[in-house]
Write a protein that holds these residues in place. Sequence first.
Motif, PDB file in Angstrom:
ATOM      1  N   ARG A   1     -21.519  -8.877 -42.068  1.00 60.80           N
ATOM      2  CA  ARG A   1     -21.759  -7.569 -41.436  1.00 60.80           C
ATOM      3  C   ARG A   1     -21.426  -7.580 -39.943  1.00 60.80           C
ATOM      4  O   ARG A   1     -21.210  -6.540 -39.348  1.00 60.80           O
ATOM      5  CB  ARG A   1     -23.214  -7.141 -41.641  1.00 60.80           C
ATOM      6  CG  ARG A   1     -23.495  -6.739 -43.073  1.00 60.80           C
ATOM      7  CD  ARG A   1     -24.855  -6.085 -43.255  1.00 60.80           C
ATOM      8  NE  ARG A   1     -25.070  -5.817 -44.671  1.00 60.80           N
ATOM      9  CZ  ARG A   1     -25.721  -6.626 -45.509  1.00 60.80           C
ATOM     10  NH1 ARG A   1     -26.235  -7.755 -45.062  1.00 60.80           N
ATOM     11  NH2 ARG A   1     -25.869  -6.296 -46.776  1.00 60.80           N
ATOM     12  N   ASN A   2     -21.401  -8.766 -39.349  1.00 60.28           N
ATOM     13  CA  ASN A   2     -21.120  -8.879 -37.909  1.00 60.28           C
ATOM     14  C   ASN A   2     -19.845  -9.674 -37.640  1.00 60.28           C
ATOM     15  O   ASN A   2     -19.702 -10.268 -36.584  1.00 60.28           O
ATOM     16  CB  ASN A   2     -22.303  -9.569 -37.209  1.00 60.28           C
ATOM     17  CG  ASN A   2     -23.594  -8.814 -37.407  1.00 60.28           C
ATOM     18  OD1 ASN A   2     -23.655  -7.626 -37.112  1.00 60.28           O
ATOM     19  ND2 ASN A   2     -24.612  -9.478 -37.917  1.00 60.28           N
ATOM     20  N   SER A   3     -18.928  -9.670 -38.606  1.00 60.97           N
ATOM     21  CA  SER A   3     -17.741 -10.506 -38.470  1.00 60.97           C
ATOM     22  C   SER A   3     -16.521  -9.811 -39.058  1.00 60.97           C
ATOM     23  O   SER A   3     -16.637  -8.915 -39.889  1.00 60.97           O
ATOM     24  CB  SER A   3     -17.974 -11.836 -39.203  1.00 60.97           C
ATOM     25  OG  SER A   3     -16.821 -12.643 -39.152  1.00 60.97           O
ATOM     26  N   THR A   4     -15.361 -10.240 -38.609  1.00 60.96           N
ATOM     27  CA  THR A   4     -14.103  -9.787 -39.226  1.00 60.96           C
ATOM     28  C   THR A   4     -13.511 -10.907 -40.072  1.00 60.96           C
ATOM     29  O   THR A   4     -12.385 -10.801 -40.542  1.00 60.96           O
ATOM     30  CB  THR A   4     -13.088  -9.366 -38.148  1.00 60.96           C
ATOM     31  OG1 THR A   4     -12.860 -10.476 -37.265  1.00 60.96           O
ATOM     32  CG2 THR A   4     -13.601  -8.179 -37.348  1.00 60.96           C
ATOM     33  N   ILE A   5     -14.272 -11.979 -40.255  1.00 59.42           N
ATOM     34  CA  ILE A   5     -13.820 -13.117 -41.066  1.00 59.42           C
ATOM     35  C   ILE A   5     -14.608 -13.142 -42.360  1.00 59.42           C
ATOM     36  O   ILE A   5     -15.837 -13.076 -42.357  1.00 59.42           O
ATOM     37  CB  ILE A   5     -14.006 -14.441 -40.300  1.00 59.42           C
ATOM     38  CG1 ILE A   5     -13.159 -14.449 -39.027  1.00 59.42           C
ATOM     39  CG2 ILE A   5     -13.651 -15.633 -41.181  1.00 59.42           C
ATOM     40  CD1 ILE A   5     -13.423 -15.614 -38.112  1.00 59.42           C
ATOM     41  N   GLY A   6     -13.903 -13.215 -43.480  1.00 57.77           N
ATOM     42  CA  GLY A   6     -14.569 -13.240 -44.780  1.00 57.77           C
ATOM     43  C   GLY A   6     -13.546 -13.303 -45.893  1.00 57.77           C
ATOM     44  O   GLY A   6     -12.345 -13.204 -45.653  1.00 57.77           O
ATOM     45  N   ALA A   7     -14.033 -13.474 -47.099  1.00 57.53           N
ATOM     46  CA  ALA A   7     -13.164 -13.640 -48.261  1.00 57.53           C
ATOM     47  C   ALA A   7     -13.322 -12.476 -49.232  1.00 57.53           C
ATOM     48  O   ALA A   7     -14.176 -11.608 -49.055  1.00 57.53           O
ATOM     49  CB  ALA A   7     -13.480 -14.965 -48.957  1.00 57.53           C
ATOM     50  N   HIS A   8     -12.504 -12.482 -50.266  1.00 54.57           N
ATOM     51  CA  HIS A   8     -12.520 -11.404 -51.264  1.00 54.57           C
ATOM     52  C   HIS A   8     -13.658 -11.553 -52.278  1.00 54.57           C
ATOM     53  O   HIS A   8     -14.125 -10.557 -52.826  1.00 54.57           O
ATOM     54  CB  HIS A   8     -11.184 -11.365 -52.010  1.00 54.57           C
ATOM     55  CG  HIS A   8     -10.024 -11.031 -51.132  1.00 54.57           C
ATOM     56  ND1 HIS A   8      -9.360 -11.994 -50.404  1.00 54.57           N
ATOM     57  CD2 HIS A   8      -9.416  -9.852 -50.861  1.00 54.57           C
ATOM     58  CE1 HIS A   8      -8.384 -11.411 -49.718  1.00 54.57           C
ATOM     59  NE2 HIS A   8      -8.394 -10.124 -49.980  1.00 54.57           N
TER      60      HIS A   8
END
Length: 203
Positions: free
Chosen positions: A52-59
């Motif tokens: 919720r506080n990041s632009t990094i993540g996976a599908h």
Amino acid sequence: MFRIDKDGMVRSALVEARRLTALERGDMPVVNGIVVHQTGGSTAQSTFNSYRNSTIGAHFLIEKDGKIYQTASLLKRANHVGLLKSRCLERHACAPAELKRLQSTTLRKRSTMEHGKVFPDRFPSNRDSIGVELVGEYNRNPDFGKIRGADEFVYVAVTGEQNAALRWLVGELRRTLKVAAEEVYRHPQVSYKTTTEAATATW
């Protein structure tokens, strides 16, 4: 078997939609690979909180009990790979001139050089790969600083339930998106990450 709807979301009783559009970074018209990761947190909820506080993540995110969540559309890129390793360096197949250029530059510049290449001359990257996270925290490595080359952290083992879910998910993604078996990687194979990340993952 599952299907992918017009929004890029998987339709299956085995996958729960938890789409977080803040993770999506633009269109991804083609998928050339799948990259398997492990999280730094011990629960799915801790990962959702960090997303919720990041632009990094996976599908996708797979909980320790094997529950699968989809967190981003398969039609959208997600920032999950990081700096891209050189495929020709890893395969010991660089042309002499390129080898010289790669060896005389920084990891960031190497990554930029790789992003300028067309697949399959480079590894799948953020722009053409699906990221799958396995919930699995890491612990400090007691050998760090004592043994040359030891990573600072060591990831916990992937659970049997996670591996069963991962095998099903990777199989379905490969079949549906026509991804070659050799284009499924653990995160450290394609980027500069802790070597034990997803080391016990099987698919």
